[in-house]
Design a protein around this motif. Structure first.
Motif, PDB file in Angstrom:
ATOM      1  N   UNK A 150       0.853  -1.196   0.000  1.00 46.85           N
ATOM      2  CA  UNK A 150       0.000   0.000   0.000  1.00 46.85           C
ATOM      3  C   UNK A 150       0.885   1.241   0.000  1.00 46.85           C
ATOM      4  N   UNK A 151       0.539   2.230  -0.869  1.00 46.87           N
ATOM      5  CA  UNK A 151       1.327   3.475  -0.867  1.00 46.87           C
ATOM      6  C   UNK A 151       1.284   4.135   0.508  1.00 46.87           C
ATOM      7  N   UNK A 152       2.372   4.806   0.856  1.00 52.32           N
ATOM      8  CA  UNK A 152       2.441   5.449   2.162  1.00 52.32           C
ATOM      9  C   UNK A 152       3.156   6.783   1.989  1.00 52.32           C
TER      10      UNK A 152
ATOM     11  N   UNK B 210       0.205  -4.521   5.436  1.00 48.99           N
ATOM     12  CA  UNK B 210      -0.533  -4.494   6.695  1.00 48.99           C
ATOM     13  C   UNK B 210      -1.012  -5.874   7.101  1.00 48.99           C
ATOM     14  N   UNK B 211      -0.295  -6.920   6.652  1.00 51.30           N
ATOM     15  CA  UNK B 211      -0.699  -8.291   6.994  1.00 51.30           C
ATOM     16  C   UNK B 211      -0.784  -8.449   8.503  1.00 51.30           C
ATOM     17  N   UNK B 212      -1.831  -9.149   8.945  1.00 50.84           N
ATOM     18  CA  UNK B 212      -2.089  -9.275  10.386  1.00 50.84           C
ATOM     19  C   UNK B 212      -0.928  -9.937  11.120  1.00 50.84           C
TER      20      UNK B 212
ATOM     21  N   UNK C  89       8.148  -1.819   3.063  1.00 48.53           N
ATOM     22  CA  UNK C  89       8.498  -2.276   1.715  1.00 48.53           C
ATOM     23  C   UNK C  89       9.209  -1.144   0.979  1.00 48.53           C
ATOM     24  N   UNK C  90      10.395  -1.440   0.441  1.00 44.65           N
ATOM     25  CA  UNK C  90      11.122  -0.495  -0.409  1.00 44.65           C
ATOM     26  C   UNK C  90      11.073  -1.020  -1.834  1.00 44.65           C
TER      27      UNK C  90
ATOM     28  N   UNK D 128       2.761 -17.632   0.686  1.00 50.50           N
ATOM     29  CA  UNK D 128       1.458 -17.976   1.249  1.00 50.50           C
ATOM     30  C   UNK D 128       0.452 -16.857   1.108  1.00 50.50           C
ATOM     31  N   UNK D 129       0.921 -15.592   0.997  1.00 49.55           N
ATOM     32  CA  UNK D 129      -0.017 -14.473   0.858  1.00 49.55           C
ATOM     33  C   UNK D 129      -0.507 -14.310  -0.576  1.00 49.55           C
ATOM     34  N   UNK D 130      -0.028 -15.159  -1.493  1.00 45.36           N
ATOM     35  CA  UNK D 130      -0.458 -15.089  -2.886  1.00 45.36           C
ATOM     36  C   UNK D 130       0.175 -13.950  -3.661  1.00 45.36           C
ATOM     37  N   UNK D 131       1.091 -13.219  -3.083  1.00 49.01           N
ATOM     38  CA  UNK D 131       1.735 -12.098  -3.742  1.00 49.01           C
ATOM     39  C   UNK D 131       2.867 -12.528  -4.656  1.00 49.01           C
TER      40      UNK D 131
END
Length: 745
Positions: free
Chosen positions: A8-10, A45-47, A53-54, A108-111
């Motif tokens: 997510x952009x920040x 923001x995974x629980x 992330x860079x 596992x997160x599918x990414x």
């Protein structure tokens, strides 16, 4: 080029939005590098694992410009830094179309896929982690991937799927035979981390267990396997298999036809698992032959009848299930079957002798052996050999487990009262099925002679008993199987291996005599028979006692002896080895005793045995005193039942002896003390046998009148115990042994 959207952009200054020390250190390092371009900061923001992330572009001069994989000079990556410091930083590939290479993993997160920079654990790697090395490793990975150098020849190929939540253990005998589809789930257990382990056996072995319907499928060759998410339903599995040359619908159709052949079903079978087992040949390159075959399994969420009904391959006709003759499936339910859940299972085989050998580094398999004596030492050695893949053993012992045995034996408390051979065979077969068979029996010379215990055709017989009775009896047998004897000193400081030659021209009884000679001669072995801890009485009989000895001492020597037994078995020569353990330092010293060729002669019903080393000693003693005669006493082993005498040693002349060119009179100085020392050192086995003396040059070894008188005097002395008397004469032509038997009153 197009890229995957990740994170997510920040907004905000890096120092304010980056939460981890590692991400801040890498961001600072990026500002100084020309081979990386910073693109953006994002967040996950995974629980379970929120992360910084860079987003960067890696500019790698080391990537060949025209590499066949299509890896670019500029590649976009996501550098992921979990907020949990105990989780490893990750590197994700963002360019769409980046080639599949070794050392990539699905997530596992599918990414996006990850790249694997090192096999080292994060707990160890983080101790010397730096931002500079981290970025250098990324560039190095890209360069090696482009050159197809990521996977070294000695490195195992990648796994296919992430670790499954269950395991299926197949029987060791399960293979390519017709019975491999006939399995039953014999039992299962849950591990400490919540995984389930299912144990499959053949239906014939476990007829009462619920059978499993097993469909076995083999895919086309899979080159450069990559770790990925396992299929979650039949649709995913069908797609995965289709990419590897298998039509799942055709396979299920053929399976159903085989099930219905000769059978009628009115309803789905109760409590029967439907398991799909996939055999996947894998290689490092598509042009290679398969390096190995991996097996993966899936529990299907429905029984095979229900799957067939849903897929339209089975119809319910008047309460009887029949195959759909059209074989086209149910169009109305065309996609419903795809949503049937599947549960991935890791597949393992029970341990086999071949697998145990490869994992142990043993390649010359010792087959068809016998271990006699399954006490403390024998039980430890037997399990070491079994776990090393040396199977097909017979275990022989007449005794059972008593409570005090548990101090040093491999048995457990619940096995008190059970025969030792049965316990060890059961343990061996639990490790490698069919590896051992028990015999509850004492091996004696009589049942050896009668063939009640079969030793012919075995490759090695191991005597691990606490006494010498079996070794002596076996030495007199004419079986073709060579034997070795292993034992510990009473103080457990020493261990010994005596091994016959492959041709059995040097046997255990002769090696025992030569071992005793080394024990008598070598001052470093003077404490061999000491009993610092004494004995402990374990019962009412005078024989019911046990030496004070720890299980650790037994296991230490058992490990050494197990290894040496294997080395001995691959060499045709006879062997005598004595090892001493230094309790203070743990160092082990080895004394090698070169076995000597056997010699023998017969007088009446007695056979006298000695060896070439004894002859060399006698000639040396003779030559050192020439022109005088010399002599001394003979010591050795006496077996009145077998009517055998084994000469262990010829002691030199006592200092008070009288020597001349024509006569010799043995003195007495120190003789009594030396015989007492030898008796204590050998546990009373080695005793006085008679006398020896030399003859001058150019004289035969025949007895003179004086020698005959002397032999009669020795016989009178020995008659007090009913023992025969020996006289040995050494001369130019060699040695000659004379015997006079004791006369019973």
């Amino acid at each position: 080029m197009t890229f995957l959207d990740f994170g997510a952009p920040i907004a905000g200054a890096p120092d304010n939005v980056l939460r981890t020390d590692l991400s801040r250190r890498v961001y600072q390092a990026l500002q100084k590098r020309k081979d990386f371009e910073f693109v953006a900061i994002r967040s996950l923001a995974a629980e379970k694992s929120p992360s910084d992330v860079l987003i960067v572009d890696a500019l790698s001069d080391g990537v060949p410009s025209k590499n066949d994989l299509g890896i670019k000079y500029r590649e976009r990556l996501a550098l992921v830094f979990p907020h949990d410091k105990w989780q490893r930083p990750d590197v994700r590939i963002l360019r769409k179309g980046f080639p599949v290479t070794p050392h990539q993993n699905e997530n596992l997160d599918g990414g996006p896929r990850s790249i694997c920079l090192t096999e080292e654990s994060w707990e160890l790697a983080r101790c010397r982690w730096t931002a500079t090395n981290y970025l250098n490793d990324i560039l190095y990975w890209l360069e090696r991937a482009a050159r197809r150098e990521l996977h070294s020849e000695d490195q195992p190929l990648e796994e296919l799927f992430f670790l499954a939540p269950a395991e299926l253990i197949l029987p060791a005998s399960w293979g390519t035979n017709a019975a491999r589809n006939r399995l039953a789930i014999a039992h299962s257990r849950q591990t400490g981390d919540g995984r389930f382990v299912y144990f499959a056996e053949t239906v014939e072995k476990h007829p009462a267990a619920p059978p499993a319907d097993l469909l076995v499928i083999q895919t086309a060759l899979v080159p450069n396997p990559m770790l990925e998410l396992p299929p979650r339903d039949l649709g995913d599995l069908s797609e995965w298999l289709g990419e590897r040359g298998v039509d799942l619908r055709v396979s299920i159709d053929a399976f159903l036809r085989s099930k219905f052949e000769g059978h009628t079903f009115s309803h789905a079978p109760h409590q029967r698992a439907f398991v799909l087992l996939v055999e996947i040949p894998i290689a490092r390159d598509s042009s290679e032959r398969a390096e190995e075959v991996r097996r993966k399994a899936f529990f299907i969420g429905q029984d095979f009848i229900s799957v067939g009904l849903i897929m339209g391959f089975i119809d319910n006709f008047e309460n009887t299930l029949v195959l759909n003759s059209m074989r086209k499936g149910n169009k109305l339910l065309a996609d419903e079957w795809k949503s049937i859940r599947v549960a991935p299972i890791e597949v393992h085989h029970r341990l086999t002798a071949e697998t145990a050998q490869s994992h142990s580094g043993h390649y010359d398999r010792l087959r068809r052996g016998v271990i006699v004596g399954l006490g403390s030492l024998g039980s430890s050695i037997s399990m070491n050999l079994i776990r090393g893949g040396f199977a097909d053993w017979t275990f022989i012992d007449h005794d059972h487990i008593k409570p005090h045995n548990l101090v040093r034996h491999q048995a457990f408390g619940s096995q008190v009262g059970v025969p030792k051979s049965e316990i060890m065979a059961a343990m061996a077969n639990d490790v490698i099925e069919g590896s051992a068979a028990p015999i509850v029996q004492r091996v004696t010379e009589s049942n050896l002679a009668e063939g009640l215990v079969e030793f012919e055709g075995k490759e090695l017989i191991i005597d691990a008993t606490a006494g010498v009775e079996f070794s002596l009896a076996y030495s007199r047998s004419e079986t073709g199987s060579r034997a070795c004897s292993v034992f510990l000193s009473p103080n457990a400081d020493y261990s010994v291996l005596l091994g016959e030659s492959l041709a059995r021209d040097v046997r255990l009884s002769e090696l025992e005599a030569q071992f005793y000679r080394a024990l008598i001669q070598n001052k470093d072995l003077a404490d061999f028979s000491q009993l610092p801890g004494g004995r402990i009485r374990t019962g009412g009989s005078c024989r019911d006692h046990s030496m004070v000895m720890s299980g650790a001492d037994v296991n230490l020597h058992a490990a050494l002896l197990s290894s040496q037994i294997l080395r001995f078995s691959s060499n045709p020569e006879a062997r005598i080895r004595i090892w001493k353990n230094d309790r203070e330092t743990g160092a082990t010293q080895c004394l090698k005793v070169q076995p000597s060729d056997a010699r023998q002669s017969t007088t009446g019903s007695f056979t006298m045995r000695w060896d070439s080393k004894l002859e060399e000693t006698l000639q040396s003693l003779r030559e050192s005193d020439l022109p005088n005669e010399t002599g001394g006493i003979l010591i050795g082993l006496l077996d009145l039942v077998a009517q055998e005498i084994r000469i262990v040693e010829a002691l030199p002349a006592p200092p008070d002896s009288a020597k001349s060119p024509g006569t010799f009179q043995r003195g007495l100085d120190g003789v009594g003390e030396e015989l007492i020392r030898i008796s204590k050192l050998t546990g009373g086995r080695v005793i006085y046998l008679g006398e020896w003396h030399s003859h001058p040059p150019n004289c035969s070894t025949s007895m003179s009148t004086r020698d005959e008188i002397l032999l009669s005097q020795i016989a009178d002395f020995q008659a007090a115990e009913g023992f025969p008397a020996l006289m040995l004469i050494v001369g130019d032509s060699g040695v000659q042994v004379y015997l006079q038997e004791a006369l019973d009153d």
